[in-house]
Every structure is written in C-alpha cells, then in structure tokens.
Scaffold this motif. Sequence first.
Motif, PDB file in Angstrom:
ATOM      1  N   THR A  99       0.807  -1.213   0.000  1.00 31.18           N
ATOM      2  CA  THR A  99       0.000   0.000   0.000  1.00 31.18           C
ATOM      3  C   THR A  99       0.842   1.266   0.000  1.00 31.18           C
ATOM      4  N   ASP A 100       2.094   1.203   0.452  1.00 26.98           N
ATOM      5  CA  ASP A 100       2.930   2.398   0.559  1.00 26.98           C
ATOM      6  C   ASP A 100       3.726   2.606  -0.724  1.00 26.98           C
ATOM      7  N   ALA A 101       3.454   3.721  -1.410  1.00 27.82           N
ATOM      8  CA  ALA A 101       4.217   4.078  -2.604  1.00 27.82           C
ATOM      9  C   ALA A 101       5.482   4.818  -2.185  1.00 27.82           C
ATOM     10  N   GLY A 102       6.552   4.596  -2.940  1.00 31.98           N
ATOM     11  CA  GLY A 102       7.815   5.234  -2.613  1.00 31.98           C
ATOM     12  C   GLY A 102       8.554   4.575  -1.474  1.00 31.98           C
ATOM     13  N   GLY A 103       8.159   3.369  -1.117  1.00 35.21           N
ATOM     14  CA  GLY A 103       8.788   2.689  -0.001  1.00 35.21           C
ATOM     15  C   GLY A 103      10.038   1.926  -0.408  1.00 35.21           C
ATOM     16  N   PHE A 104      10.840   1.622   0.579  1.00 35.56           N
ATOM     17  CA  PHE A 104      12.057   0.840   0.383  1.00 35.56           C
ATOM     18  C   PHE A 104      12.063  -0.256   1.443  1.00 35.56           C
ATOM     19  N   LEU A 105      11.884  -1.497   0.999  1.00 37.81           N
ATOM     20  CA  LEU A 105      11.777  -2.635   1.909  1.00 37.81           C
ATOM     21  C   LEU A 105      13.012  -3.512   1.782  1.00 37.81           C
ATOM     22  N   ILE A 106      13.556  -3.923   2.907  1.00 36.57           N
ATOM     23  CA  ILE A 106      14.722  -4.803   2.945  1.00 36.57           C
ATOM     24  C   ILE A 106      14.322  -6.114   3.621  1.00 36.57           C
ATOM     25  N   ILE A 107      14.626  -7.216   2.952  1.00 39.10           N
ATOM     26  CA  ILE A 107      14.494  -8.545   3.552  1.00 39.10           C
ATOM     27  C   ILE A 107      15.890  -8.967   3.991  1.00 39.10           C
TER      28      ILE A 107
ATOM     29  N   ARG B 104       8.102   2.612  -8.372  1.00 35.43           N
ATOM     30  CA  ARG B 104       7.104   2.839  -7.327  1.00 35.43           C
ATOM     31  C   ARG B 104       7.637   2.444  -5.954  1.00 35.43           C
ATOM     32  N   ALA B 105       8.360   1.352  -5.903  1.00 35.85           N
ATOM     33  CA  ALA B 105       8.905   0.852  -4.642  1.00 35.85           C
ATOM     34  C   ALA B 105      10.150   0.032  -4.939  1.00 35.85           C
ATOM     35  N   ILE B 106      10.987  -0.133  -3.912  1.00 36.23           N
ATOM     36  CA  ILE B 106      12.227  -0.905  -4.033  1.00 36.23           C
ATOM     37  C   ILE B 106      12.201  -2.006  -2.980  1.00 36.23           C
ATOM     38  N   ILE B 107      12.510  -3.223  -3.409  1.00 32.48           N
ATOM     39  CA  ILE B 107      12.603  -4.371  -2.504  1.00 32.48           C
ATOM     40  C   ILE B 107      13.983  -4.992  -2.691  1.00 32.48           C
TER      41      ILE B 107
END
Length: 296
Positions: free
Chosen positions: A9-17, A141-144
């Motif tokens: 749902t969050d645009a512009g987010g950066f998620l790290i696994i 849109r987002a980075i994973i």
Amino acid sequence: MLTELLQGTDAGGFLIIQDSASYSGRHLLKSFINAALHREEAVHVLGFEVSEEELKDGLIGASIHRLHFHNAYTDPLGWTHNPAFTVHQFCSEGVTQLVKQTSQSKPATLVIDSLSWILRHVGPPAVCKTLQQLRKGGAVRAIIGLLHADMHQRGTVGSVCHMATSVITVAPGMKGDEALAKITKRSKSGKVMQDEEIFSFKEDFTVVVQNRPSQLGLKQTETEERETDPTANLTFNLRLSDTEREAKEKLALPFVFSKEKKTALLHSGRGSGRILYEPDANDDYDQEDPDDDLDV
C-alpha cells in the motif's frame, strides 16, 4: 504487519528482507514479487545471485509477462564484450534507463537480488546515494532488496537499513516449515512500529501468517503479573481499610490553612499584638549619623 507489507500500500517505499546463512530470505522475496504481479504491477529484477530460470521457478500465472529480469548473473563484472547488466551500471541513471526501456503506464517495482552482491563491489555511500535517488526519481514505485546481514560489517548493514521504510529480518522457526519474521516499519510521520510473526509458505509462495509470538508473550506476562501479588507475604499491612481511608481524608494537615485561619492572619483586628521599642539611656543613637557607632 507482514500481510500489510505484502499488499504494497505504501508508494515510494524501500523494503529490505534481511537474512543470514541460517535461513534464506529468497522465498519471501518471491512472495513479494508474486504479490506485485497479482496487483498488475510491472516488476524489474536486478538478478545477481540466481539465474532467471531459478527466480521464475514457482511463479506461474498469466501475469508472469510483467516480470522483467535483467541478467547480472551471467557476467556481473562485465568481463565479456556484451554483458546484459553489470554491477558498475548500478546507478540512478543506469537503472532508470533500464526500467524505462519497457513501456509502462505507471511506475514499476524494482527488486534487487541482492544488495549484498552490490555492496561487495561498490562502496556503501554510493549504494545509499543510488537508492535514495531511485526513491525520489519517480521511475520506480517501490524498491525491494535482499540483504545477507552476516556478509557485512554491522555499520554497513545499519547504514542501508536506516534508509529503509521497512525491514523484515527472517530466521528459522520452531518447526521445519515455519519461519520467524521480525518486522520494523517506519511511517511517514516518523513513528516506528515493530512486530514479530511466524509464517509459512504455500506452493505458490503465498504467505500464511500463523501467529504473533510477541502478542502471546505480552498476554502471558500480563497474566503472570496479575496472578503474582508482591504484598501477599509481608508482615505489615500496606493497604487501608474503608474506615481508615475515611479518617485519613478528614484529617486536617498542620501546614494546610483553612479559610478562617487565612482570614485571621491576613486581616488583623483590634487588639492585635504590636512590638514597641523605647531607646535606653545607654543607647548611643545619633539622629544625624545613625552609623556613628560603627567602627568604619
């Protein structure tokens, strides 16, 4: 919270696994890819660690055509004449141009597999700068990103994770098919939320959240606190009875003035005490020089 992050749902987010040698986070990475494809988003994967066939294994569906794999696995350092993508092309301009080669109606999701491979060959400041530019550039849109925490120094991991809006640290669970996710999420207002969840995967990489051990532990702690009374075995009583409490409330404290006492002190009536001083004959007091008796 893991289910909420998978919804994207969050645009512009950066998620790290963030994973380690004890448990791989690539299955969870595939779950995020699969979720983005089901949302009809275009997904661009910078593949450094596995081949395209291995990455797409298990991702079956009509939306697979929106998955664009940029092969950095065959020649990541550009030793051949025509490399598809190299680690030296990991910059804001290079990645933006790569994403815009395919016609998109809306910004795509960028998946980096993995950030550890890039950090082994590019300095952390340059990597952080590129990630920040990609987040603000509008092309994605987002980075994973997948990050192997045990391959880097603690400062490097901390610097990259500090930029992320969400960090999911995965570890093996108690059972063979379960895993533990420790989640840290930062909202736009600066609020930090943390949670722990036990999850497992279906055959199509759909995540199934089993329970939340942190909440179970919190409830158990609250129950133990309620059951344990620290004043149970004392030789003296710390509590007041109703009669004692009523007597305490009626007691007038010596330093608390009543309204009548304040009035009597502030408004002196007739006959109130006064101090009169009459000079003695031995007093050497000079009206013209009151300080005459001082040796100055």
